[in-house]
Design a protein around this motif. Structure first.
Motif, PDB file in Angstrom:
ATOM      1  N   SER A 268       0.747  -1.196  -0.605  1.00  0.00           N
ATOM      2  CA  SER A 268       0.498  -0.041  -0.268  1.00  0.00           C
ATOM      3  C   SER A 268       0.688   0.650   0.223  1.00  0.00           C
TER       4      SER A 268
ATOM      5  N   VAL B 253       2.312   1.749  -3.630  1.00  0.00           N
ATOM      6  CA  VAL B 253       1.699   2.172  -4.567  1.00  0.00           C
ATOM      7  C   VAL B 253       1.087   3.464  -4.481  1.00  0.00           C
TER       8      VAL B 253
ATOM      9  N   LEU C 131       2.619   1.967 -12.808  1.00  0.00           N
ATOM     10  CA  LEU C 131       1.339   1.159 -12.327  1.00  0.00           C
ATOM     11  C   LEU C 131       1.051   0.337 -12.773  1.00  0.00           C
TER      12      LEU C 131
ATOM     13  N   LEU D  61       1.404  -4.039 -10.885  1.00  0.00           N
ATOM     14  CA  LEU D  61       1.061  -4.910 -11.733  1.00  0.00           C
ATOM     15  C   LEU D  61       1.342  -6.274 -12.226  1.00  0.00           C
TER      16      LEU D  61
ATOM     17  N   ASN E  22      -6.215   1.248 -14.445  1.00  0.00           N
ATOM     18  CA  ASN E  22      -5.188   1.059 -13.265  1.00  0.00           C
ATOM     19  C   ASN E  22      -5.286   1.541 -12.071  1.00  0.00           C
TER      20      ASN E  22
ATOM     21  N   SER F 261      -7.640  -0.554 -10.564  1.00  0.00           N
ATOM     22  CA  SER F 261      -7.271  -2.353 -10.352  1.00  0.00           C
ATOM     23  C   SER F 261      -6.241  -1.891  -9.046  1.00  0.00           C
ATOM     24  N   LEU F 262      -5.531  -1.190  -8.794  1.00  0.00           N
ATOM     25  CA  LEU F 262      -4.902  -1.254  -7.230  1.00  0.00           C
ATOM     26  C   LEU F 262      -5.297  -0.405  -5.825  1.00  0.00           C
TER      27      LEU F 262
END
Length: 442
Positions: A319, A322, A377, A381, A432, A435-436
């Motif tokens: 976390s 990101v 990003l 992934l 993207n 997705s995260l």
């Protein structure tokens, strides 16, 4: 005690420094080429890169990512000998595809130039470029090995050495040509490409062969996968990545081939269409992509770091990674958007002596925040093993661009394509982030 940098930060800084030097050399090299072979020559030179991208995706992309991820896993488990085994398997897989691909490209260059690129002047360029494929496969796998070890010094040096060798070779040819009263052609630039890849391969092979045998458990030690098991696991990861990259590069090739043809439908001559394409891809995008040296270095180091955090079940670390990635890339992109909006026309006129290049930089400035963020990003992934999600998101973006090429370029010219670039990057960025989202809110 002296505090050491986190491997992700230290590796990113090292790759950024090398990438910055490489980009600076490459940037001035592009200026030199634009004046030596002209906008049309740049356009012809750029036309071969979609084919190169397809060959690279087929032979190298999956193997390099698999090597990086599995070396990281084996080294993290205290099995450095097994990590060397990963490199051997990766080289075998990559070269097993690269050598026949290079042969097929050389033998079928005339067919590809005539029927795919629609430009017979690219035949020799494709034939010479074929020699880069095995060299690139070898040096990419070795770089993947060092990325997996979180030792980016060798890849950084190889990157810089490749650029210096390429530019040095072309400049030497230019000096000889000038003494004989001759000029440069796009073929000279391709010869420089081959020399650069060959020099980089030799450098990487020298480094890895001179490395002493690592201590630790042997490849056959407790917990280490057998050669068959390791090959099977690497193939299981490399094949989907290769398929995804191959599909994306085929579509990118279609986009690059269709753009000059649709510009001709808009009313431009073949020479004008190639000049516009060369100005966009070889000049304006050089500025827009230049800051991505920062995000590109970060992307390379993110993949093994994210893989290790995921394997350890450290969701908090994921976390943080990101969120920090987003908080770094978005302000970077916004800053360069403002910079290019203020000075885009001046940059195009001053460096390339092209008003059109300045106009392109001004329009493309709006994609910077999304472009730089998408690079990192997508790497996250991949590090999480969500290659299918990354592929689908990028597929959506490139299909949008192709739709704009087919529907808008014949009516509005190159502006239609620039609108497609912005729309594609914006949508992919949103996908993207979605997705995260679980890591953005933790």
């Amino acid at each position: 005690m002296k505090k050491q940098l986190h491997p992700l930060v230290g590796g990113t800084l090292l790759l950024t420094a090398a990438g910055l030097m490489t980009r600076l050399i490459g940037f001035f090299y592009k200026i030199f080429l634009s004046r030596a072979i002209g906008a049309e020559g740049i356009g012809i030179y750029q036309m071969i890169f979609p084919i190169y991208g397809v060959c690279y995706a087929l032979t190298t992309s999956g193997a390099e990512i698999a090597v990086s991820r599995f070396v990281s896993r084996e080294n993290g488990a205290g099995r450095p000998q097994s990590a060397r085994q990963v490199l051997r398997v990766g080289l075998l897989l990559a070269l097993g595809l690269a050598i026949p691909t290079a042969f097929l490209l050389y033998e079928n260059a005339a067919f590809l130039a005539r029927n795919i690129l629609q430009e017979t002047r690219t035949v020799q360029l494709l034939q010479i470029m074929a020699f880069t494929i095995p060299f690139g496969a070898c040096h990419s796998c070795i770089c993947g090995y060092y990325y997996g070890l979180k030792k980016p010094a060798v890849p950084a040096a190889a990157q810089l050495f490749e650029q210096l060798s390429r530019v040095g070779a072309v400049f030497l040819i230019y000096r000889v040509a000038c003494e004989q009263g001759m000029g440069l052609s796009p073929l000279t630039a391709v010869i420089g490409l081959v020399i650069g890849e060959f020099a980089s391969m030799l450098f990487c092979v020298f480094c890895v062969s001179g490395q002493s045998a690592p201590p630790g458990k042997s490849a056959d030690g407790s917990g280490a996968p057998s050669l068959f098991s390791l090959t099977r696991q690497m193939l299981a990861m490399a094949l989907p990545v290769t398929g995804n990259r191959l599909c994306m590069n085929l579509l990118a090739s279609a986009e690059s081939i269709l753009l000059p043809l649709c510009l001709q439908q808009y009313g431009l001559s073949t020479k004008q269409a190639l000049s516009v394409y060369g100005t966009l891809s070889g000049m304006a995008l050089s500025f827009i992509l230049f800051p991505s040296v920062l995000t590109g270095a970060l992307s390379v180091m993110l993949l093994p770091s994210v893989s290790e955090s995921q394997a350890a079940g450290d969701d908090a670390s994921l976390s943080r990674t990101v969120r920090k990635t987003v908080s770094f890339c978005l302000p970077l992109g916004i800053s360069f958007t403002v910079l290019f909006l203020l000075f885009g026309r001046f940059l195009g006129n001053f460096f390339f002596r092209s008003t059109l290049a300045g106009d392109f930089i001004l329009t493309l400035a709006w994609i910077c925040p999304f472009l730089y963020l998408n690079h990192t990003l997508h790497s996250i992934l991949n590090g999480l093993g969500r290659t299918g999600t990354g592929f689908f998101n990028n597929l959506a973006g490139i299909l949008i661009r192709i739709l704009f090429v087919l529907c808008f370029v014949p009516r509005f010219g190159i502006e239609g394509y620039l609108w497609g670039l912005l729309a594609g990057q914006l949508i992919v960025c949103g996908m993207n982030l979605a997705s995260l989202q679980e890591f953005l809110h933790n």
